[in-house]
Write an enzyme that holds these catalytic residues in place. Structure first.
Site, PDB file in Angstrom:
ATOM      1  N   ALA A  64     -11.629 -16.471 -62.041  1.00 52.07           N
ATOM      2  CA  ALA A  64     -10.844 -16.682 -60.820  1.00 52.07           C
ATOM      3  C   ALA A  64     -11.620 -17.518 -59.799  1.00 52.07           C
ATOM      4  CB  ALA A  64     -10.426 -15.344 -60.204  1.00 52.07           C
ATOM      5  N   TYR A  66     -13.226 -20.497 -59.823  1.00 54.11           N
ATOM      6  CA  TYR A  66     -13.283 -21.635 -60.741  1.00 54.11           C
ATOM      7  C   TYR A  66     -14.677 -22.172 -61.089  1.00 54.11           C
ATOM      8  CZ  TYR A  66      -8.467 -22.851 -61.843  1.00 54.11           C
ATOM      9  OH  TYR A  66      -7.217 -22.877 -62.342  1.00 54.11           O
ATOM     10  N   CYS A  71     -17.025 -24.166 -69.739  1.00 53.95           N
ATOM     11  CA  CYS A  71     -16.272 -25.045 -70.623  1.00 53.95           C
ATOM     12  C   CYS A  71     -16.643 -24.724 -72.068  1.00 53.95           C
ATOM     13  CB  CYS A  71     -16.549 -26.508 -70.299  1.00 53.95           C
ATOM     14  SG  CYS A  71     -18.229 -27.043 -70.633  1.00 53.95           S
ATOM     15  N   GLU A  73     -17.759 -26.576 -74.437  1.00 60.23           N
ATOM     16  CA  GLU A  73     -19.006 -27.168 -74.899  1.00 60.23           C
ATOM     17  C   GLU A  73     -20.216 -26.345 -74.465  1.00 60.23           C
ATOM     18  OE1 GLU A  73     -15.980 -30.457 -74.213  1.00 60.23           O
ATOM     19  OE2 GLU A  73     -16.659 -28.690 -73.121  1.00 60.23           O
TER      20      GLU A  73
END
Length: 171
Positions: A64, A66, A71, A73
């Site tokens: 939440a 951000y 990610c 990767e």
């Protein structure tokens, strides 16, 4: 699509692309609904010459707040390092950073058509730390079609660990 990269045997490319696409199902993306799966073809000193090398997978994990999400990767690199597919320079059984043959290729898959054409900034930086700049990166779209680039093409003029060893002018 065909691939001419010498680092990915032709019979393994469909397996690598499929693994990245399947990894999307494990993504936690309730905020963006943008699922990303990644798969890396790796070898270890124990990988027999006549056997298929392992494929390690990862997916994006949102939060939440951000900026603290991960990610695909970065999740993948964490797994590759902690599961022993990458060794530090000077450690037994590995060539270590920049040019290690233990990480041979990457596939990144999204649901979009056309697919994402490059990894995000933090993901590219993480890949730069642990992977050879000539490593092929397969960018897979929602239909399973892909584009192949090298890490160097995705991150031109990049800064890496070897830059910290350059001679500096004083004064």
């Amino acid at each position: 699509m065909s691939d001419t990269s010498p680092s990915v045997p032709p019979h393994l490319l469909p397996r690598l692309v499929s693994a990245a696409s399947a990894a999307k199902a494990t993504a936690y993306a309730p905020y963006s609904n943008f699922r990303v799966g990644a798969a890396m073809l790796c070898t270890t000193p124990d990988t027999a010459a006549d056997s298929d090398p392992p494929i390690v997978t990862g997916a994006n994990v949102e939060n939440a707040a951000y900026p603290v999400g991960m990610c695909a990767e970065r999740v993948l690199i964490g797994k590759v390092v902690t599961e022993g597919y990458w060794t530090r320079p000077g450690e037994e059984g590995g060539e270590g950073r920049r040019g290690s043959s233990s990480i041979r290729a990457l596939a990144v898959a999204t649901d979009t058509v056309p697919g994402a054409r490059r990894a995000g900034c933090a993901g590219r930086r993480e890949l730069r730390e642990f992977c050879n700049l000539k490593m092929p990166v397969y960018l897979v779209d929602g239909k399973g079609d892909y584009t192949v680039k090298t890490l160097e093409e995705l991150l031109p003029l990049s800064f890496g660990p070897e830059n910290l060893k350059l001679e500096r002018r004083s004064g």
